[in-house]
Motif scaffolding. Structure first.
Motif, short mmCIF file in Angstrom:
data_model
loop_
_atom_site.label_atom_id
_atom_site.label_comp_id
_atom_site.label_asym_id
_atom_site.label_seq_id
_atom_site.Cartn_x
_atom_site.Cartn_y
_atom_site.Cartn_z
N GLY A 14 0.76 -1.60 -0.08
CA GLY A 14 0.30 -0.08 -0.09
C GLY A 14 1.11 1.00 -0.22
N GLN A 15 2.22 0.72 -0.28
CA GLN A 15 2.61 2.66 0.13
C GLN A 15 2.95 3.47 -0.95
OE1 GLN A 15 4.94 3.12 2.06
NE2 GLN A 15 4.00 1.48 3.41
N CYS A 16 1.89 2.68 -2.25
CA CYS A 16 1.80 3.86 -3.66
C CYS A 16 0.79 4.46 -3.58
CB CYS A 16 1.89 2.45 -4.80
SG CYS A 16 0.89 1.28 -4.31
N VAL A 17 -0.17 3.30 -2.48
CA VAL A 17 -1.68 4.17 -2.44
C VAL A 17 -1.38 5.72 -1.52
CG1 VAL A 17 -3.79 3.97 -2.14
CG2 VAL A 17 -2.56 2.62 -2.69
N LEU A 18 -0.26 5.41 -0.45
CA LEU A 18 -0.58 6.28 0.68
C LEU A 18 0.39 7.20 -0.43
CD1 LEU A 18 1.05 4.31 3.93
CD2 LEU A 18 -1.13 5.44 3.70
N THR A 19 1.25 7.29 -1.03
CA THR A 19 2.38 8.44 -1.44
C THR A 19 1.54 9.13 -2.52
OG1 THR A 19 4.48 7.04 -1.61
CG2 THR A 19 4.40 9.20 -2.27
N ALA A 20 0.38 8.15 -3.40
CA ALA A 20 0.11 8.66 -4.53
C ALA A 20 -1.38 7.91 -4.55
CB ALA A 20 0.80 8.27 -5.70
N PRO A 21 -2.45 8.81 -3.74
CA PRO A 21 -4.36 7.63 -3.85
C PRO A 21 -4.44 8.37 -5.30
CG PRO A 21 -3.33 10.52 -2.29
CD PRO A 21 -1.92 9.58 -2.92
N ASP A 22 -4.63 9.22 -5.92
CA ASP A 22 -4.79 9.95 -6.95
C ASP A 22 -4.62 9.35 -8.71
OD1 ASP A 22 -6.81 11.84 -5.72
OD2 ASP A 22 -5.03 13.47 -6.22
N VAL A 23 -3.93 7.94 -8.17
CA VAL A 23 -2.82 7.64 -9.40
C VAL A 23 -2.81 5.98 -9.00
CG1 VAL A 23 -1.11 6.71 -11.10
CG2 VAL A 23 -1.60 9.37 -9.90
N PHE A 24 -2.83 5.48 -8.09
CA PHE A 24 -3.37 3.68 -7.07
C PHE A 24 -3.81 4.29 -6.18
CE2 PHE A 24 1.98 4.96 -8.08
CZ PHE A 24 1.52 4.27 -9.44
N ASP A 25 -4.46 2.55 -6.13
CA ASP A 25 -5.65 1.85 -5.85
C ASP A 25 -5.42 0.58 -5.77
OD1 ASP A 25 -7.50 2.19 -3.90
OD2 ASP A 25 -9.97 2.61 -5.35
N GLN A 26 -6.26 0.17 -3.99
CA GLN A 26 -5.60 -1.12 -3.70
C GLN A 26 -7.59 -1.98 -4.35
OE1 GLN A 26 -3.53 -0.11 -0.55
NE2 GLN A 26 -3.29 -2.34 -0.78
N ARG A 27 -6.88 -3.38 -4.42
CA ARG A 27 -8.62 -4.20 -4.96
C ARG A 27 -8.85 -4.76 -3.11
NH1 ARG A 27 -6.37 -8.03 -9.47
NH2 ARG A 27 -5.56 -9.45 -7.71
N GLU A 28 -10.22 -4.72 -3.42
CA GLU A 28 -10.59 -4.68 -1.87
C GLU A 28 -10.35 -6.36 -1.73
OE1 GLU A 28 -14.36 -3.62 -0.89
OE2 GLU A 28 -14.23 -1.61 -1.79
N GLU A 29 -10.22 -7.06 -2.53
CA GLU A 29 -10.20 -8.43 -2.33
C GLU A 29 -8.90 -9.02 -2.22
OE1 GLU A 29 -11.24 -7.50 -5.04
OE2 GLU A 29 -10.35 -8.25 -6.93
N ASP A 30 -7.74 -8.56 -2.74
CA ASP A 30 -6.32 -8.72 -2.13
C ASP A 30 -5.84 -7.63 -1.78
OD1 ASP A 30 -6.20 -8.37 -4.63
OD2 ASP A 30 -6.12 -10.07 -5.23
N GLY A 31 -5.92 -6.52 -2.14
CA GLY A 31 -5.36 -5.44 -1.81
C GLY A 31 -3.86 -5.02 -2.77
N LEU A 32 -3.80 -5.67 -4.21
CA LEU A 32 -3.38 -5.71 -5.43
C LEU A 32 -3.51 -4.67 -5.57
CD1 LEU A 32 -3.30 -9.71 -7.22
CD2 LEU A 32 -0.59 -8.28 -5.09
N VAL A 33 -2.24 -3.74 -5.93
CA VAL A 33 -2.36 -2.08 -6.59
C VAL A 33 -3.53 -2.23 -8.36
CG1 VAL A 33 -0.39 -2.89 -8.32
CG2 VAL A 33 -1.22 -0.36 -7.47
N VAL A 34 -3.53 -1.47 -8.32
CA VAL A 34 -4.80 -0.65 -9.34
C VAL A 34 -4.32 0.67 -9.89
CG1 VAL A 34 -7.07 -0.66 -10.62
CG2 VAL A 34 -6.60 -2.51 -8.82
N VAL A 35 -3.85 0.77 -11.15
CA VAL A 35 -3.72 2.23 -10.96
C VAL A 35 -5.00 2.73 -11.90
CG1 VAL A 35 -2.34 3.34 -13.42
CG2 VAL A 35 -1.19 1.14 -12.33
N ILE A 36 -4.60 3.51 -11.44
CA ILE A 36 -6.44 4.03 -11.56
C ILE A 36 -6.21 5.77 -12.43
CG2 ILE A 36 -7.91 3.36 -9.31
CD1 ILE A 36 -7.26 6.35 -8.34
N ASP A 37 -4.95 5.91 -12.98
CA ASP A 37 -4.47 6.93 -13.47
C ASP A 37 -3.12 6.77 -14.15
OD1 ASP A 37 -4.13 9.13 -15.14
OD2 ASP A 37 -4.48 10.52 -13.89
N ALA A 38 -3.32 5.83 -15.89
CA ALA A 38 -1.97 5.74 -16.50
C ALA A 38 -1.49 6.53 -16.00
CB ALA A 38 -2.14 4.68 -17.09
N GLU A 39 -2.24 7.88 -17.26
CA GLU A 39 -1.09 8.85 -17.57
C GLU A 39 -1.75 10.08 -16.52
OE1 GLU A 39 -1.51 9.93 -21.33
OE2 GLU A 39 -1.69 7.07 -22.35
#
Length: 65
Positions: A14-39
């Motif tokens: 979750g370090q990416c989500v804590l650092t850039a929450p407008d760009v990254f999120d985590q899937r609820e089921e397993d916490g894996l990274v999701v890129v919500i803004d690829a550009e």
């Protein structure tokens, strides 16, 4: 800048989500990274670069356009 994330490497820290929450999120089921803004806009680039550095398994990749 283009952002990708390798969910095969992600350990759900979750370090990416804590650092850039407008760009990254985590899937609820397993916490894996999701890129919500690829550009992300230039105002986010420093935070995204910091996210890349903070990722403990180097799952985040950046390509400068």
């Amino acid at each position: 800048m283009k952002v990708t994330a390798d969910t095969g490497k992600c350990v759900s820290s979750g370090q990416c989500v804590l650092t850039a929450p407008d760009v990254f999120d985590q899937r609820e089921e397993d916490g894996l990274v999701v890129v919500i803004d690829a550009e992300p806009p230039p105002a986010q680039h420093a935070l995204v670069r910091e996210s890349e550095l903070q990722c403990p398994v180097a799952a985040i990749r950046l390509l400068d356009a």
